[in-house]
Design a protein around this motif. Structure first.
Motif, PDB file in Angstrom:
ATOM      1  N   VAL A   1      33.988  36.176  26.775  1.00  0.00           N
ATOM      2  CA  VAL A   1      33.074  36.471  27.889  1.00  0.00           C
ATOM      3  C   VAL A   1      33.302  37.844  28.502  1.00  0.00           C
ATOM      4  N   LYS A   2      34.331  38.555  28.064  1.00  0.00           N
ATOM      5  CA  LYS A   2      34.614  39.880  28.637  1.00  0.00           C
ATOM      6  C   LYS A   2      33.410  40.798  28.488  1.00  0.00           C
ATOM      7  N   GLY A   3      33.085  41.482  29.569  1.00  0.00           N
ATOM      8  CA  GLY A   3      31.969  42.405  29.558  1.00  0.00           C
ATOM      9  C   GLY A   3      30.635  41.764  29.899  1.00  0.00           C
ATOM     10  N   ARG A   4      30.579  40.435  29.908  1.00  0.00           N
ATOM     11  CA  ARG A   4      29.332  39.739  30.233  1.00  0.00           C
ATOM     12  C   ARG A   4      29.448  38.880  31.489  1.00  0.00           C
ATOM     13  N   PHE A   5      30.610  38.322  31.740  1.00  0.00           N
ATOM     14  CA  PHE A   5      30.847  37.475  32.908  1.00  0.00           C
ATOM     15  C   PHE A   5      31.698  38.234  33.925  1.00  0.00           C
ATOM     16  N   THR A   6      31.445  37.953  35.205  1.00  0.00           N
ATOM     17  CA  THR A   6      32.239  38.540  36.271  1.00  0.00           C
ATOM     18  C   THR A   6      32.606  37.456  37.278  1.00  0.00           C
ATOM     19  N   ILE A   7      33.893  37.331  37.551  1.00  0.00           N
ATOM     20  CA  ILE A   7      34.348  36.396  38.565  1.00  0.00           C
ATOM     21  C   ILE A   7      34.652  37.166  39.843  1.00  0.00           C
ATOM     22  N   SER A   8      34.313  36.558  40.976  1.00  0.00           N
ATOM     23  CA  SER A   8      34.588  37.181  42.267  1.00  0.00           C
ATOM     24  C   SER A   8      34.818  36.074  43.290  1.00  0.00           C
ATOM     25  N   ARG A   9      35.322  36.484  44.442  1.00  0.00           N
ATOM     26  CA  ARG A   9      35.578  35.491  45.483  1.00  0.00           C
ATOM     27  C   ARG A   9      35.263  36.080  46.844  1.00  0.00           C
ATOM     28  N   ASP A  10      34.870  35.208  47.753  1.00  0.00           N
ATOM     29  CA  ASP A  10      34.642  35.573  49.147  1.00  0.00           C
ATOM     30  C   ASP A  10      35.493  34.619  49.978  1.00  0.00           C
TER      31      ASP A  10
END
Length: 123
Positions: free
Chosen positions: A64-73
């Motif tokens: 998934v590298k380059g296509r998925f992005t994980i983030s948090r708030d």
């Protein structure tokens, strides 16, 4: 105890995008590593991505590298997974997980799991 509730799954065409959300209960959300796994019936649950609670560092599976992005708030007790250029073979139930460290999240048998959200990618 940490309770996790995922949302954002659905049906999308190949090449499309979805954003998953996972809302966590509890006052110590910021201290947990948070991550996403996925599972197809009959197969083992597969690590997708995670993010540190300590410094925001991230890790992704090679697929998934380059296509998925994980983030948090942390103010919203929420972790996100932005998924772009989805492929039919990524059809699965996506699960959110919380654990004390990224290593524990990826390799440990403990931690907290959500109930999962279905992602279906049509060809």
């Amino acid at each position: 105890q940490v309770q996790l509730v995922e949302s954002g799954g659905g049906l999308v065409q190949a090449g499309g995008s979805l954003r998953l959300s996972c809302v966590a209960s509890g006052r110590t959300f910021g201290s947990y590593a948070m991550g996403w796994f996925r599972q197809v019936p009959g197969k083992e649950r597969e690590f997708v991505a995670d993010i540190s609670g300590r410094d925001g560092s991230t890790d992704y599976s090679d697929s998934v590298k380059g296509r998925f992005t994980i983030s948090r708030d942390n103010a919203k007790n929420t972790v996100y997974l932005q998924m772009n250029n989805l492929k039919p073979e990524e059809t699965a139930v996506y699960y959110c997980k919380a654990d004390t460290t990224m290593w524990d999240l990826e390799y440990g048998r403990s931690g907290y799991w959500g109930q999962g959200t279905q992602v279906t990618v049509s060809s």
